[in-house]
Enzyme design. Structure first.
Site, PDB file in Angstrom:
ATOM      1  N   GLY A   1     -15.781   3.299   3.723  1.00 28.84           N
ATOM      2  CA  GLY A   1     -14.657   4.120   3.262  1.00 28.84           C
ATOM      3  C   GLY A   1     -13.908   3.553   2.073  1.00 28.84           C
ATOM      4  O   GLY A   1     -12.716   3.834   1.898  1.00 28.84           O
ATOM      5  N   GLN A   2     -14.601   2.752   1.235  1.00 23.84           N
ATOM      6  CA  GLN A   2     -13.925   2.244   0.031  1.00 23.84           C
ATOM      7  C   GLN A   2     -13.561   3.421  -0.871  1.00 23.84           C
ATOM      8  O   GLN A   2     -14.421   4.235  -1.222  1.00 23.84           O
ATOM      9  CB  GLN A   2     -14.829   1.258  -0.726  1.00 23.84           C
ATOM     10  CG  GLN A   2     -14.122   0.632  -1.930  1.00 23.84           C
ATOM     11  CD  GLN A   2     -14.997  -0.384  -2.675  1.00 23.84           C
ATOM     12  OE1 GLN A   2     -16.183  -0.539  -2.370  1.00 23.84           O
ATOM     13  NE2 GLN A   2     -14.406  -1.047  -3.643  1.00 23.84           N
TER      14      GLN A   2
ATOM     15  N   HIS B   1     -10.237  -5.212  -3.401  1.00 24.60           N
ATOM     16  CA  HIS B   1      -8.898  -5.452  -2.873  1.00 24.60           C
ATOM     17  C   HIS B   1      -8.998  -5.893  -1.422  1.00 24.60           C
ATOM     18  O   HIS B   1      -9.844  -5.426  -0.657  1.00 24.60           O
ATOM     19  CB  HIS B   1      -8.018  -4.204  -2.993  1.00 24.60           C
ATOM     20  CG  HIS B   1      -8.650  -2.947  -2.491  1.00 24.60           C
ATOM     21  ND1 HIS B   1      -9.584  -2.246  -3.226  1.00 24.60           N
ATOM     22  CD2 HIS B   1      -8.494  -2.264  -1.329  1.00 24.60           C
ATOM     23  CE1 HIS B   1      -9.971  -1.185  -2.525  1.00 24.60           C
ATOM     24  NE2 HIS B   1      -9.337  -1.179  -1.374  1.00 24.60           N
TER      25      HIS B   1
ATOM     26  N   ASP C   1       0.851  -1.199   0.000  1.00 18.57           N
ATOM     27  CA  ASP C   1       0.000   0.000   0.000  1.00 18.57           C
ATOM     28  C   ASP C   1       0.886   1.249   0.000  1.00 18.57           C
ATOM     29  O   ASP C   1       1.902   1.309   0.704  1.00 18.57           O
ATOM     30  CB  ASP C   1      -0.917  -0.008   1.223  1.00 18.57           C
ATOM     31  CG  ASP C   1      -2.082   0.950   1.078  1.00 18.57           C
ATOM     32  OD1 ASP C   1      -3.226   0.481   0.949  1.00 18.57           O
ATOM     33  OD2 ASP C   1      -1.844   2.186   1.088  1.00 18.57           O
ATOM     34  N   ILE C   2       0.487   2.238  -0.794  1.00 22.76           N
ATOM     35  CA  ILE C   2       1.284   3.467  -0.926  1.00 22.76           C
ATOM     36  C   ILE C   2       1.262   4.288   0.371  1.00 22.76           C
ATOM     37  O   ILE C   2       2.181   5.078   0.629  1.00 22.76           O
ATOM     38  CB  ILE C   2       0.758   4.302  -2.128  1.00 22.76           C
ATOM     39  CG1 ILE C   2       1.826   5.245  -2.658  1.00 22.76           C
ATOM     40  CG2 ILE C   2      -0.524   5.039  -1.794  1.00 22.76           C
ATOM     41  CD1 ILE C   2       1.491   5.866  -4.003  1.00 22.76           C
TER      42      ILE C   2
ATOM     43  N   HIS D   1      -7.009  -5.953   2.037  1.00 26.07           N
ATOM     44  CA  HIS D   1      -5.883  -5.383   2.785  1.00 26.07           C
ATOM     45  C   HIS D   1      -5.352  -6.480   3.703  1.00 26.07           C
ATOM     46  O   HIS D   1      -6.107  -7.039   4.515  1.00 26.07           O
ATOM     47  CB  HIS D   1      -6.348  -4.235   3.682  1.00 26.07           C
ATOM     48  CG  HIS D   1      -6.929  -3.044   2.976  1.00 26.07           C
ATOM     49  ND1 HIS D   1      -6.224  -1.879   2.786  1.00 26.07           N
ATOM     50  CD2 HIS D   1      -8.156  -2.828   2.436  1.00 26.07           C
ATOM     51  CE1 HIS D   1      -7.000  -0.991   2.169  1.00 26.07           C
ATOM     52  NE2 HIS D   1      -8.182  -1.540   1.951  1.00 26.07           N
TER      53      HIS D   1
ATOM     54  N   ASN E   1     -13.023  -3.236   2.493  1.00 27.47           N
ATOM     55  CA  ASN E   1     -13.973  -2.141   2.653  1.00 27.47           C
ATOM     56  C   ASN E   1     -14.904  -2.131   1.458  1.00 27.47           C
ATOM     57  O   ASN E   1     -14.450  -2.255   0.323  1.00 27.47           O
ATOM     58  CB  ASN E   1     -13.234  -0.804   2.732  1.00 27.47           C
ATOM     59  CG  ASN E   1     -12.327  -0.704   3.947  1.00 27.47           C
ATOM     60  OD1 ASN E   1     -12.720  -1.074   5.046  1.00 27.47           O
ATOM     61  ND2 ASN E   1     -11.106  -0.227   3.744  1.00 27.47           N
TER      62      ASN E   1
HETATM   63  P1  5GP Z   1      -9.867   1.366   0.316  1.00 24.40           P
HETATM   64  O1  5GP Z   1     -10.135   2.563   1.194  1.00 24.40           O
HETATM   65  O2  5GP Z   1     -10.497   1.527  -1.049  1.00 24.40           O
HETATM   66  O3  5GP Z   1     -10.247   0.071   0.975  1.00 24.40           O
HETATM   67  O4  5GP Z   1      -8.298   1.299   0.157  1.00 24.40           O
HETATM   68  C1  5GP Z   1      -7.597   1.775  -0.947  1.00 24.40           C
HETATM   69  C2  5GP Z   1      -6.128   1.662  -0.605  1.00 24.40           C
HETATM   70  O5  5GP Z   1      -5.391   1.837  -1.791  1.00 24.40           O
HETATM   71  C3  5GP Z   1      -5.642   2.689   0.399  1.00 24.40           C
HETATM   72  O6  5GP Z   1      -5.070   2.047   1.534  1.00 24.40           O
HETATM   73  C4  5GP Z   1      -4.621   3.508  -0.390  1.00 24.40           C
HETATM   74  O7  5GP Z   1      -3.515   3.922   0.403  1.00 24.40           O
HETATM   75  C5  5GP Z   1      -4.217   2.551  -1.495  1.00 24.40           C
HETATM   76  N1  5GP Z   1      -3.803   3.201  -2.739  1.00 24.40           N
HETATM   77  C6  5GP Z   1      -4.473   4.177  -3.399  1.00 24.40           C
HETATM   78  N2  5GP Z   1      -3.810   4.533  -4.520  1.00 24.40           N
HETATM   79  C7  5GP Z   1      -2.697   3.758  -4.559  1.00 24.40           C
HETATM   80  C8  5GP Z   1      -1.602   3.653  -5.489  1.00 24.40           C
HETATM   81  O8  5GP Z   1      -1.517   4.357  -6.505  1.00 24.40           O
HETATM   82  N3  5GP Z   1      -0.634   2.738  -5.198  1.00 24.40           N
HETATM   83  C9  5GP Z   1      -0.692   1.950  -4.089  1.00 24.40           C
HETATM   84  N4  5GP Z   1       0.302   1.090  -3.906  1.00 24.40           N
HETATM   85  N5  5GP Z   1      -1.711   2.011  -3.204  1.00 24.40           N
HETATM   86  C10 5GP Z   1      -2.695   2.903  -3.438  1.00 24.40           C
END
Ligand code: 5GP
Ligand code: ZN
Length: 114
Positions: free
Chosen positions: A93-94, A100, A30-31, A102, A87
């Site tokens: 908070g998706q 994906h 994760d970034i 985590h 999520n």
């Molecule tokens: P969500 O909130 O949708 O469950 O999580 C999305 C996740 O994707 C977040 O933890 C966010 O930090 C990660 N993320 C978003 N954009 C990027 C990206 O460009 N590269 C990487 N490696 N992670 C990303």
């Protein structure tokens, strides 16, 4: 999906720190990590949400889960424990609408989650 950030990561149009890849599954760091280990495990097939995964995708989800198990082993997360989170939608908070998982480890996690 041309406007999906994770499809762009799959297609290597956007750089990522890949920790596992096969023909169906990609895993990358994760970034913006929320734990010392924070890996996103995704199917390469674009599916927006967990609830959009139907019966035909069950073998694919089994493969995703197999990769999670492999990473738990590789990163030695089993002994201390770890968390797997999906999520879905606004309340959870998706932020990225490509399903994906985590995989979080390397610290203690509180319950219930925030
Ligand atoms: P969500 O909130 O949708 O469950 O999580 C999305 C996740 O994707 C977040 O933890 C966010 O930090 C990660 N993320 C978003 N954009 C990027 C990206 O460009 N590269 C990487 N490696 N992670 C990303
Ligand atoms: Zn996508």
């Amino acid at each position: 999906m041309t406007d999906c950030i994770f499809c762009k990561i799959i297609n290597k149009e956007i750089k990522s720190d890949i920790v596992y890849e096969d023909e169906d599954v990609l895993a990358f760091n994760d970034i913006d990590p929320k734990a010392p280990q924070h890996i996103l495990v995704i199917p390469k097939k674009h599916v927006a949400c967990l609830s959009d995964l139907g019966r035909p995708e069950l073998p694919l989800i089994a493969k995703v889960y197999g990769v999670i198990q492999k990473l738990v082993e590789d990163k030695k997360l089993k002994a201390a424990g770890y968390r797997v989170v999906v999520n879905e939608g606004k309340s959870a908070g998706q932020a990225v609408f490509h399903v994906h998982f985590h995989l979080l480890g390397g610290r203690d996690f509180s319950w219930p989650p925030g």
